[in-house]
Write an enzyme that holds these catalytic residues in place. Structure first.
Site, PDB file in Angstrom:
ATOM      1  N   GLY A  22      71.895  30.240 -47.771  1.00 29.50           N
ATOM      2  CA  GLY A  22      70.735  31.107 -47.784  1.00 29.50           C
ATOM      3  C   GLY A  22      71.041  32.583 -47.640  1.00 29.50           C
ATOM      4  N   VAL A  69      74.828  28.590 -32.228  1.00 21.37           N
ATOM      5  CA  VAL A  69      74.472  29.824 -31.519  1.00 21.37           C
ATOM      6  C   VAL A  69      73.433  29.614 -30.421  1.00 21.37           C
ATOM      7  CG1 VAL A  69      75.078  31.315 -33.460  1.00 21.37           C
ATOM      8  CG2 VAL A  69      72.705  30.495 -33.209  1.00 21.37           C
ATOM      9  N   TYR A 161      57.682  30.639 -33.649  1.00 20.20           N
ATOM     10  CA  TYR A 161      58.652  31.314 -34.520  1.00 20.20           C
ATOM     11  C   TYR A 161      58.305  32.795 -34.641  1.00 20.20           C
ATOM     12  CZ  TYR A 161      61.117  32.530 -38.849  1.00 20.20           C
ATOM     13  OH  TYR A 161      61.905  33.140 -39.803  1.00 20.20           O
ATOM     14  N   ILE A 194      61.589  33.656 -49.033  1.00 17.47           N
ATOM     15  CA  ILE A 194      62.843  33.811 -49.770  1.00 17.47           C
ATOM     16  C   ILE A 194      63.324  32.432 -50.200  1.00 17.47           C
ATOM     17  CG2 ILE A 194      65.215  34.672 -49.686  1.00 17.47           C
ATOM     18  CD1 ILE A 194      63.149  36.907 -49.407  1.00 17.47           C
ATOM     19  N   ARG A 195      63.872  32.351 -51.382  1.00 16.68           N
ATOM     20  CA  ARG A 195      64.343  31.069 -51.907  1.00 16.68           C
ATOM     21  C   ARG A 195      65.653  30.673 -51.221  1.00 16.68           C
ATOM     22  NH1 ARG A 195      62.511  29.234 -56.636  1.00 16.68           N
ATOM     23  NH2 ARG A 195      62.105  31.374 -57.338  1.00 16.68           N
TER      24      ARG A 195
END
Length: 257
Positions: A22, A69, A161, A194-195
């Protein structure tokens, strides 16, 4: 400074979290293309190995290691590895890795909340702390957070989110003020749709895609490279007077309600 040097990352070092797919993957390749040496990480060892092999075949200067992370211990280990590879100096930190859970507000669990805060906010905050000595030692540091346009508009199912991304935007401003004395700049990029692999289900659902695209003045969703190009620019000498900003890359989605 010459025009060529203002628009180059030659000789710089960078850490990009979540760089195997991505937006993160696109940022890794964009930074390398402008001359940076890049270290990246992924919690998926197979994906990481595959990407590192592909980059090696292309003679890209990219190294990396496995890291979740959301784990404080693993973040500390990551920072030690980066410091070792780059001799204690880091020019660029891209906090890209993150997580996403889509539910109505009354459907979220305590585990959902803890996970999203850990992976989207705590990880970025702690990595900035860990990277600070390396960024300061480099002489010119740049931090770029990957936020979201969801922090600026209300979208159903995105409550936690969006809250973590809103916190990232405020962290960006605080870091910019506190660390300017160390010649460290901090900015956020807030992408729209976003793709990426993370939005595959959304893209496959044609009705959902059509609804989203109808709100975008450009009439399409974005590509990872369109985010990566801004990330690279924000790390260049050309952007040396830009700090504390949240820049949307959303085709105009946030200005259209």
């Amino acid at each position: 400074m010459s025009l060529e040097k203002r628009w180059s990352l030659e000789g710089t070092t960078a850490l990009v979290t979540g760089g195997t797919k991505g937006i993160g993957h696109a940022i890794v390749e964009e930074l390398v293309g402008f001359g940076a040496r890049v270290y990246t990480c992924s919690r998926n060892e197979a994906e990481l190995r595959k990407c590192l092999q592909e980059w090696e075949n292309l003679k890209y200067d990219v190294t990396g290691s496995v890291c979740d992370v959301s784990s404080r211990t693993e973040r500390e280990k990551l920072a030690e590895e980066v410091s070792s590879v780059f001799n204690g100096k880091l020019n660029i930190l891209i906090n890209n890795a993150g997580g996403y859970v889509n539910k109505p507000i009354d459907g979220f669990t305590a585990e959902d909340f803890s996970f999203l805060v850990a992976v989207n906010l705590e990880s970025a905050f702690h990595l900035c702390q860990l990277a600070h000595p390396m960024l300061k030692a480099s002489g010119t540091g740049s931090i770029v957070h990957i936020s979201s346009c969801c922090a600026q508009i209300a979208i159903p199912g995105h409550s936690i989110y969006s809250s973590t991304k809103g916190a990232i935007n405020q962290l960006t401003r605080n870091l910019a003020c506190e660390w300017a004395k160390d010649n460290i700049r901090t900015n956020s990029i807030a992408p729209g749709a976003i793709r990426t692999p993370g939005t595959e289900s959304f893209v496959i659902d044609k009705d959902a895609l059509d609804r989203e695209v109808s709100r975008v003045p450009f009439g399409r969703i974005g590509e990872p490279e369109e985010v990566a190009s801004l990330a690279a620019f924000l790390c260049m000498p050309s952007a040396s007077y830009i700090t504390g900003q949240v820049i949307c890359v959303d085709g105009g989605r946030t200005i259209n309600g």
